[in-house]
Enzyme design. Structure first.
Site, PDB file in Angstrom:
ATOM      1  CB  SER A  39      -0.952  -0.043   1.204  1.00 47.37           C
ATOM      2  OG  SER A  39      -2.004   0.878   1.057  1.00 47.37           O
ATOM      3  CG  ASP A 154      -4.379  -1.657   1.021  1.00 48.70           C
ATOM      4  OD1 ASP A 154      -3.163  -1.874   0.957  1.00 48.70           O
ATOM      5  OD2 ASP A 154      -4.891  -0.863   1.816  1.00 48.70           O
TER       6      ASP A 154
END
Length: 271
Positions: A39, A154
């Site tokens: 991320s 993510d």
């Protein structure tokens, strides 16, 4: 000399602390042979690998402003995410000069999560901007990235601190940066509104996974970020803090300086 790997964890705007970590390691002469990022860690690690040094990396984030932000979020989409994500990828392609991961000076891996299997995916080849976009596809905020039959979101969903990823890159000595500390304990009055209850629930799960990830690291750096900053409203504040909260770079510097002596001692003993 051991091959030093850096595992940069997820954490949204708190990822600015990674800039301070890298800056301090570079200043102290600690080599970084490979980087894995989840991320926000993928964004900072990927840009560092593209720019080639911490000075350019820090300069980019210090100059990052509202116009840059608008370029990244100007494609609203209300199907599977608030933002389509194409503009963010286009912006990243521009600033990384459309480089491929295999052409970077520092080995790099972006960690994403495949929703079709629930497993993590290590992206070590292909377009850098596309890889960062996949790793940072925060659920609800961004549309998932679809590629080769996978539905990628993510990376922090399954590997918030990608220690295992950097080990698979051949790292013998792993420095992990965990941004998922300092949230708990909470006061009961903090848990009244639904948004905050959801945030705390998500944080509890991620904290435990991050703690487990870090057990395999040689050194763990945990920047201290105030609880008040953690408890921000769930909104576009996530983006705005990249523009406004740049002192968090200093939090990364401070946390890393506390571990420098230990890092040098362990590296010297391993020669």
């Amino acid at each position: 000399m051991k091959k030093v790997g850096l595992a940069l964890g997820g954490g949204g705007w708190r990822g600015l602390a990674h800039v301070g970590v890298i800056k301090t390691l570079e200043k102290e002469g600690i080599p970084i042979h490979c980087i894995a990022g989840s991320s926000a860690g993928s964004l900072v690690g990927g840009l560092y690998s593209s720019f080639g040094n911490s000075r350019k990396l820090e300069d980019f984030f210090l100059k990052f402003g509202y116009r840059d932000l608008l370029r990244m979020i100007s494609d609203p989409h209300l199907k599977s995410g608030l933002l389509k994500g194409d503009k963010a990828e286009k912006y990243l392609r521009k600033i990384t000069k459309n480089k491929n991961i295999e052409d970077l000076g520092t080995e790099f891996c972006a960690v994403a999560t495949d929703l079709t299997t629930g497993k993590n995916v290590y992206i070590r080849r292909g377009n850098l901007a596309k890889a960062i976009r996949a790793s940072g596809s925060v659920p609800i905020l961004f549309d998932p990235q679809r590629r080769r039959g996978k539905v990628l979101i993510d990376g922090a969903s399954t590997e918030p601190v990608p220690v295992r990823a950097v080990k698979e890159m051949g790292a013998d000595f792993v420095i992990a940066v965990n941004l998922n500390t300092g949230f708990f304990p909470l006061k009961s009055e903090d848990l009244v509104y639904r948004a905050r209850i959801l945030l705390a629930t998500n944080r509890a799960m991620i904290d435990k996974i991050a703690e487990y990830n870090c057990k395999e690291a040689d050194v763990v750096i945990t920047p201290r970020i105030s609880k008040q900053k953690f408890m921000s409203k769930i909104s576009f504040e996530w983006f705005l803090k990249f523009v406004r909260e740049k002192e968090i770079i200093e939090d990364g510097i401070e946390a890393t300086e506390k571990k420098i002596a230990k890092i040098k001692k362990l590296l010297e003993s391993d020669i």
